[in-house]
Design an enzyme around this catalytic site. Sequence first.
Site, mmCIF file in Angstrom:
data_model
loop_
_atom_site.group_PDB
_atom_site.id
_atom_site.type_symbol
_atom_site.label_atom_id
_atom_site.label_comp_id
_atom_site.label_asym_id
_atom_site.label_seq_id
_atom_site.Cartn_x
_atom_site.Cartn_y
_atom_site.Cartn_z
ATOM 1 C CE1 TYR A 32 -7.008 27.296 28.033
ATOM 2 C CE2 TYR A 32 -7.926 27.685 25.849
ATOM 3 C CZ TYR A 32 -7.546 26.813 26.843
ATOM 4 O OH TYR A 32 -7.679 25.459 26.667
ATOM 5 C CE LYS A 146 -3.896 26.353 26.644
ATOM 6 N NZ LYS A 146 -4.318 24.950 26.516
ATOM 7 C CD GLU A 178 -5.063 18.110 20.447
ATOM 8 O OE1 GLU A 178 -4.008 18.334 21.045
ATOM 9 O OE2 GLU A 178 -5.704 18.985 19.830
ATOM 10 C CG LEU A 202 -2.237 23.329 22.100
ATOM 11 C CD1 LEU A 202 -2.388 24.651 21.362
ATOM 12 C CD2 LEU A 202 -2.864 23.424 23.491
#
Length: 283
Positions: A32, A146, A178, A202
């Site tokens: 996505y 993702k 993260e 990411l």
Amino acid sequence: MTTMLWNDRLVKEEEIKLSIEDRGYQFGDGVYEVIKIYNGSMFTVTEHIDRFYESAEKINIVIPYTKDVLHKMVYDLIEANEIVNGYVYFQITRGSSPRAHAFPTPTPEPVFIAYTMKGERSIEKYEKGVKAKFVEDIRWLRCDIKSLNLLGNVLAKEAAQQAGYYEAIQHRGEIVTEGSSSNMYGIKDGVLYTHPTNNLILNGITRRVIMSLCEEIGLSVKEEAFTTGQAIDMDEFFMSSTSSEITPIIQIDDNIIGNGKPGEWTRKLQAAFDARVQKLGSL
């Protein structure tokens, strides 16, 4: 009634029919993207679409549209819903087939869905900053994709918010990776530190913008991992994402960062980011 994209058609939400055997629903077998809309225009749309195709390729999903066609489809969706400020979300799954872990043969048609959301900028958070909590990173080892597999992220965010914090700062052992839905940065002695782009994080689109902004404002960058101990010793700390833009973090667990206020370099980055956005039109 809200207009949505269902494959290559603009339809009303109630017209969409999805199979209970869609692999996105049963396995999280899909990818996505979310793009921020300012004044009717998509910010960094090319980068988001490129990453969408990269993520799909990494899990062997073939998107049945060219990038230009997909861009036009999403633009038409935004216009149909008259979104001025907000977001557009889109995803693609491997499609529907009888439930089995292995990829189905023959390959089903992938299913593409997109919809829009209205939303204004979180000015108060940008101005005052937020508090974050350390949470152990329990996710899989392909965080560079993702994907729709977000349960680890959800659990991290929930742990932080149940404890009264805005965001989770995830770490593997002592190494900060993260946030649950953001990238993380610390600034120490005029140098910005952030985890290098590999399979553990990411490569955020806003992160990429920030890297170029650092060069623009003369802030040195070291893309190297830092520890939880180093994190709380930073002069400044902030998070970034499509929705949070550049949001200062003024406290981690019980530790005040710097003087407990957004730092000078963070403010400079925010101003430079605003200047990029203003190119799409006035804020």
